[in-house]
Design a protein around this motif. Structure first.
Motif: not given
Length: 424
Positions: A88-102, A122-134
């Motif tokens: 849950r911590t990993v999912a939450l932290a990456t969600e915050v980072a994705l919000a900042a990217l948007s 932005a597409a590449g960074l979003a892919a990296a964050l989603q790779g960590i989160q998913q």
């Protein structure tokens, strides 16, 4: 005594038991639904901006190539994190980072003369964050619902994709047409903030090895486990066949022009999701199917056949019908692939196996966009669409013959709990 209409409804309508029995599953489901809605706005805005700035199908398809390497690298590490840290911590932290990217995409879109390279970045960074989160999001599901509700949970998770996929692209297309790309990114920021609230209300989902430092080399253990399971490998290959060859979203801005229906771009994006929604809304039958591997193969064949038919369809509405059927096939395949993964992979390896799933699930569409865009630039939109569908259909036929373990997979032979191995 149960009436015939009640029996029919129970056979068709999705089972909502996971939603009723698990508060944390409800929070994950709601968070994902809200995030998906906003993310589709962004996924619609970025290709449209690139198409407007370049006029090139190749440039739009190249977004997939930009996303591929970050997905491969960070998906591996995301799988390791899911087995070592609180999911849950990993999912939450990456969600915050994705919000900042948007928020950064919003700022870029408000510039008087936006450029192409920040969109690719932005597409590449979003892919990296989603790779960590998913991997963490996927690996936590078997911890939130009972084993006998995993198929129903998978169907409900697929249902949220279907709902968002139907509503959001059409709404995004309308919003962008009337208010521009900045409005789409603003919606995405708002949905991320709401999603963060839902994830923050969840209970922790700690790993059994929470105290140890994550090591990327541990992914090898998960890869070895997957390599010993030809049925799992078959599910990944079926997913790749359907997404690399028969998920032509990069073609839609140009397909709308080819059909002389630029106004229908949102409908093209929504058609597959509409098919998924129809399949999900009538998916009660999925819980009575035992031979999940067979359905995975047949669903890939259905996707390929429908996509190939779209290439020869005479007009807009025929194309939309074919894409809707393909979307239903994608939903069926996703539901049964997810059931195989959740039913048969031990919890201690689930994060790393989810990392493999993340790689396949993200690499397939990325490679598909690149394939479709490159082929369309050389041979035309319809050729790219038809060739992909036929290749998907042929791949499904080859899988049924080459990996008999997938074709024979029966859920009754695989039942694992949080720390149990699959039944022999």
């Amino acid at each position: 005594m149960t009436s015939a209409p009640d029996r029919l409804r129970s056979r068709l309508l999705p089972n909502t038991a996971p939603w009723r029995s698990s508060r944390d599953f409800r929070l994950v489901w709601t968070s994902g639904t809200v995030t998906l809605f906003g993310s589709i706005f962004t996924m619609t805005a970025i290709p449209l901006q690139i198409a407007d700035l370049t006029g090139s199908p190749w440039a739009v398809g190249a977004v997939g190539a930009v996303e591929l390497v970050p997905t491969l690298v960070f998906g591996l590490y995301g799988g390791v994190l899911a087995d070592r840290t609180d999911r849950r911590t990993v999912a939450l932290a990456t969600e915050v980072a994705l919000a900042a990217l948007s928020a950064l995409l919003l700022a870029h879109a408000l510039l008087g003369a936006p450029s192409v390279w920040p969109l690719y970045a932005a597409a590449g960074l979003a892919a990296a964050l989603q790779g960590i989160q998913q991997p963490s999001l996927e690996a936590m599901i078997p911890r939130l619902v009972p084993h006998d509700q995993l198929v129903a949970a998978g169907a409900l998770l697929s249902l949220r994709w279907s709902i968002g996929g139907v509503v959001a692209p059409a709404a995004a297309g309308l919003l962008i047409a009337t208010a521009g790309a900045p409005a789409a990114y603003l919606v995405d920021v708002g949905t991320f903030l709401a999603s963060i609230v839902f994830l923050a209300r969840m209970r922790p989902v700690p790993s059994a090895r929470d105290a140890e430092r994550p090591q990327l080399g541990e992914f090898v253990e998960g890869a070895r486990y997957v390599a010993r399971r030809p049925d799992l490998i078959g599910t990944y290959l079926a997913d790749l066949a359907a997404t690399v060859f028969a998920l032509p979203t990069a073609l839609f801005p140009f397909l709308a022009e080819d059909l002389e229906a630029a106004w229908a771009l949102g409908l093209l994006y929504s058609a597959g999701a509409a098919g998924s929604l129809i399949a999900a809304a009538t998916g009660g039958w999925t819980e009575r199917v035992h031979r999940h591997g067979r359905v995975v193969v047949l669903s890939a064949a259905l996707v390929g056949a429908a996509t190939a038919a779209a290439a020869f369809a005479p007009g807009l509405w025929a194309v939309l019908l074919c894409l809707t059927v393909a979307g239903g096939g994608h939903w069926i395949g996703d539901t049964f692939r997810g059931a195989i993964w959740n039913q048969s992979i031990p919890d201690g390896l689930r994060g790393r196996a989810a990392g493999v799933e993340m790689l396949v699930g993200s690499a397939g569409p990325a490679l598909g966009d690149l394939r479709a865009g490159g082929l369309a630039a050389r041979q035309g939109i319809r050729a790219a669409l038809g060739t992909g569908g036929l290749l998907c259909l042929g791949s499904a036929a080859a899988l049924s013959a080459a990996i008999p373990a997938l074709w024979r997979y029966d859920r009754r032979a695989h039942r694992v709990g949080p720390a149990m191995e699959p039944a022999p």
